[in-house]
Design an enzyme around this catalytic site. Sequence first.
Site, PDB file in Angstrom:
ATOM      1  N   GLU A 132       0.453  -1.189  -0.451  1.00 55.61           N
ATOM      2  CA  GLU A 132      -0.354   0.078   0.032  1.00 55.61           C
ATOM      3  C   GLU A 132       0.803   0.994   0.247  1.00 55.61           C
ATOM      4  O   GLU A 132      -0.054   2.389   0.400  1.00 55.61           O
ATOM      5  CB  GLU A 132      -1.177   0.077   0.746  1.00 55.61           C
ATOM      6  CG  GLU A 132      -2.029  -0.970   0.966  1.00 55.61           C
ATOM      7  CD  GLU A 132      -3.086  -1.526   1.931  1.00 55.61           C
ATOM      8  OE1 GLU A 132      -3.088  -0.240   2.961  1.00 55.61           O
ATOM      9  OE2 GLU A 132      -4.038  -2.089   2.130  1.00 55.61           O
ATOM     10  N   GLU A 173      -7.228  -7.595  -1.811  1.00 55.66           N
ATOM     11  CA  GLU A 173      -7.569  -6.977  -0.382  1.00 55.66           C
ATOM     12  C   GLU A 173      -8.775  -6.862   0.492  1.00 55.66           C
ATOM     13  O   GLU A 173      -9.451  -5.886  -0.978  1.00 55.66           O
ATOM     14  CB  GLU A 173      -6.434  -6.402   0.571  1.00 55.66           C
ATOM     15  CG  GLU A 173      -5.494  -6.866   1.022  1.00 55.66           C
ATOM     16  CD  GLU A 173      -4.634  -5.728   1.932  1.00 55.66           C
ATOM     17  OE1 GLU A 173      -5.599  -5.436   2.103  1.00 55.66           O
ATOM     18  OE2 GLU A 173      -3.580  -5.671   2.097  1.00 55.66           O
TER      19      GLU A 173
END
Length: 878
Positions: free
Chosen positions: A457, A554
């Site tokens: 991320e 995710e």
Amino acid sequence: MRPHLLLLLAVCGAGSAAGARSYSLRGSWSIRSGNGSLELPGAVPGCVHSALFQQGLIQDPYYRFNDLDYRWISLDNWTYSKKFQIPFDFSKWQKVNLIFEGVDTVSEVLFNNVTIGKTDNMFNRYSFDVTGVVAATNSVELRFQSAVLYAGQRSRTHAGHAVPPACPPPVQRGECHVNFVRKEQCSFSWDWGPAFPTQGIWKDVRIEAYNICHLNYFTFSPIYDNRAKEWQLEIQSSFDVVSSKPVGGQVIVAIPELQTQQTYKIELQPGERIVNLFLEINKNITVRTWWPHGHGNQTGYNMTILFELHGGLNIEKSAKVYFRTVELIQEPIQGSPGLSFYFKINGLPVFLKGSNWIPADSFQDRVTSDVLRLLLQSVVDANMNTLRVWGGGIYEQDEFYELCDELGIMVWQDFMFACALYPTDPGFMESVRAEVANQVRRLKSHPSVIIWSGNNENEAALSMNWFHVNVTDLQTYIDDYVTLYVKNIRETVLASDQTRPFILSSPTNGAETIAEGWVSKDPLSNYFGDVHFYDYVSDCWNWKVFPKARFASEYGYQSWPSFSTLEKVSSKEDWSFKSKFSRHRQHHVDGNEQMLHQAGLHFRLPQSTDPVRTFKDTIYLTQVVQAQCVKAETEFYLRSRSEVVAGQGRTMGALYWQLNDIWQAPSWASLEYGGKWKMLHYFARRFFAPLLPVGFEDQSVFYVYGVSDLHSDRTVTLTVRVHAWSSLQPLCSRVTKCFVIPAGQAVLLYKEPVSTLLRCGNCTRERCVLAFYLSADLKLLSPVNYHFLSSLKEASGLRKANITATISQQGDAFVFDLETSAVAPFVWLDVGSVPGRFSDNGFLMTEKARRVSFYPWGPTSKGELEQSFQVTSLADLY
Ligand SMILES: *[C@@H]1O[C@H](CO)[C@@H](O)[C@H](O)[C@H]1NC(C)=O
Ligand SMILES: *[C@@H]1O[C@H](CO)[C@@H](O)[C@H](O)[C@H]1NC(C)=O
Ligand SMILES: *[C@@H]1O[C@H](CO)[C@@H](O)[C@H](O)[C@H]1NC(C)=O
Ligand SMILES: *[C@@H]1O[C@H](CO)[C@@H](O)[C@H](O)[C@H]1NC(C)=O
Ligand SMILES: *[C@@H]1O[C@H](CO)[C@@H](O)[C@H](O)[C@H]1NC(C)=O
Ligand SMILES: *[C@@H]1O[C@H](CO)[C@@H](O)[C@H](O)[C@H]1NC(C)=O
Ligand SMILES: *[C@@H]1O[C@H](CO)[C@@H](O)[C@H](O)[C@H]1NC(C)=O
Ligand SMILES: *[C@@H]1O[C@H](CO)[C@@H](O)[C@H](O)[C@H]1NC(C)=O
Ligand SMILES: *[C@@H]1O[C@H](CO)[C@@H](O)[C@H](O)[C@H]1NC(C)=O
């Protein structure tokens, strides 16, 4: 388990001067606190927390609020020491090394009172030359510095711009500046885990002594030559040649089952030497490839390598070799402005089904092979084929990857950088380079590892400016990003391994991110690469809120672990949803409120007058809601596999967040700490089935897609039944004509206005539910799926079901014959703390009788199961 190949010892040479000896320094060490007030024995591999616990000096660190009460342990500077005699004559050896496979984390290493080096990276392997200081009797000492204090110091003395985030959100009750230390990032706390920044020697440690020449390691990569249509094996070995003259000899590599054997002459010059060999696999023999779970066998072949060096030095190694290819396909899609993003294994497009892996414990010494086996077996038992080893944890132990090889679990391997910016000073960069080289070398022979990914991320963090850096400074941070992930990590990986894809981040736009200069404007684009998606506010029953992405790596929703799991680390006053304990264990801002909000959209909230009852009902309900939400989202991704709608679709991966738990607390996991299956894990077993009907509504029309993960077309019929909540007899049943579901596709099988179905059953949305399944020749080919026509808080006719079970033993399993008095949604069978799992659980029971099995993970009995058995279904809460 076979021992890991890197730990196998060289066979002693026949000549007196050649060979190698190894002396393990595992076992009991002495541990001292910073001011000497505490001295205790501690196991290596291990950590200070575990040693204190084993000596009875602290309680279970996971008990209640102990994570805060024991903060002092990680703020102190501990010393590990050991005295030992080497059981061989050290003076006969040209080189003696002290080798640490892993040190956690910041320490000064002394050998016989001489500083021989420092450690500052938990993910590095350290080898110290102690030839000049070794004696008959030796002492080794590691003077640790608190990683928390070290990280703080590094951030204060860091020259130039700040490197945010400084501290985790207060709700995590964690430590600051974890990005300044190369240590498990979540050990300073995460939104599902406690802060336990351990100190200790967490992996193997030993003395190695040798003459002439020593094999440091060997690795290999199977490569398929498309032109020659043959397999090759690239074998790399690394030697330390301590002889002053070149060392000659030969290498014999053999894979008997493939009738392949080859001999190579080698000559090693003094110094550190790398030898690369290419083995051509006999073309006359069919090589059987390694396949992911659900797609074929995990065939592997035994290989032996014999190094015969002059001077009588023979070194023999063996390893399992698996052959498979992997490609990440990013190519134009007709009708879309973007690129595809999917994996081909052995040339076959494969949908990646699975979840994300986090460290199985704050204390790695508790992660035994039994723990790993249990968790990974649960992965394949739930029809998954992939785990993403997430970048905020650790590069897992060898046995993890060996089990993934054996079970057919594909591993998406992140490098350990997550949700932060990182420094790029020369010391840090050098440490990272060594870390990456070490881990790639260690893991690249595993077929299970199918992709390297630079971080978690951090591309998104930059492009969305999560850390609120000044816009004028943004380019500096982007430059740092490129320096770390492109010029360091990517370069180091590609130098060592080009047999699998490398991406820079997750989520990322892949090729598009590169085209945009390594940081994309919108890394979460549905047109490129992978996405992470979380939304706790919108109604998860509405599939229109989910992104029609190429790959969802995710997504998820929280729930609470079962009462039997929480009971072990709490006491009576903790057992309410509003207790201090319940708030303490929740590390995600507003997490408990979000769960109740999502539950309240479709369910009545528990309101028993007995607070413990309400607590247990709330736990149950959060598991129901989590399971239902992740089901809705996953089924959306599964059915988006073959279509392109407004340029979006061709979804080829669904990895929900998260598989496992690090402690007993609310989280996104489907497996509780200890391995117990939450309701979601049973749901996953169904929604990841190889053949699945997926139902959904659009503008009051009911659709069913058939989703196939099979390698051949399958002829099926679809049955759709209308059930009233008030009756165990279906009101109406539709059986379609035969359909062919093509191999590896998702196709529309059925559409019918809800009103027509309701008319057929003379029913209303509130009074009825749809159940549907695929079959052929009266044989069930899929799980029975269902579709709710109204919120369950509005369901009418739903009655409290009296569900009874008759338990009997059948071989190693136990059979539960269930009988219900009424239709029951979310039937939950619970045997408390008895380890094991059911064949199915959390199901909609529309028939009077049903049989499920219980597979125990340890010894138990019919009596124990009868005593601990409890069943709950939704109406019990009302
Ligand atoms: C030694 O350190 C411990 C832990 O930090 C502290 O509680 C104790 O008071 C110290 N003892 C002395 C004698 O300084
Ligand atoms: C630990 O070591 C650091 C750095 O040497 C020092 O600043 C700190 O005071 C020490 N802490 C304790 C509790 O001894
Ligand atoms: C190690 O060095 C310290 C100080 O340099 C000294 O006091 C101590 O006696 C030495 N210990 C050993 C085992 O040589
Ligand atoms: C493969 O088979 C051919 C024909 O039987 C034979 O000539 C050749 O030697 C074989 N190759 C190997 C590597 O065994
Ligand atoms: C997998 O192995 C089994 C047992 O050895 C064998 O029967 C089966 O044919 C193999 N499947 C494939 C796809 O090779
Ligand atoms: C491969 O090696 C393993 C472990 O050494 C052994 O158990 C197995 O029998 C071997 N397989 C073959 C086909 O030689
Ligand atoms: C942003 O820049 C301004 C002006 O240079 C400075 O005063 C401020 O501290 C900076 N903020 C951060 C978060 O670095
Ligand atoms: C349809 O259901 C309603 C309400 O349950 C009932 O009153 C009515 O008799 C039913 N009609 C038929 C045709 O079964
Ligand atoms: C539930 O069913 C069982 C078996 O049919 C019966 O013995 C029991 O009394 C029932 N319990 C309730 C609460 O109705």
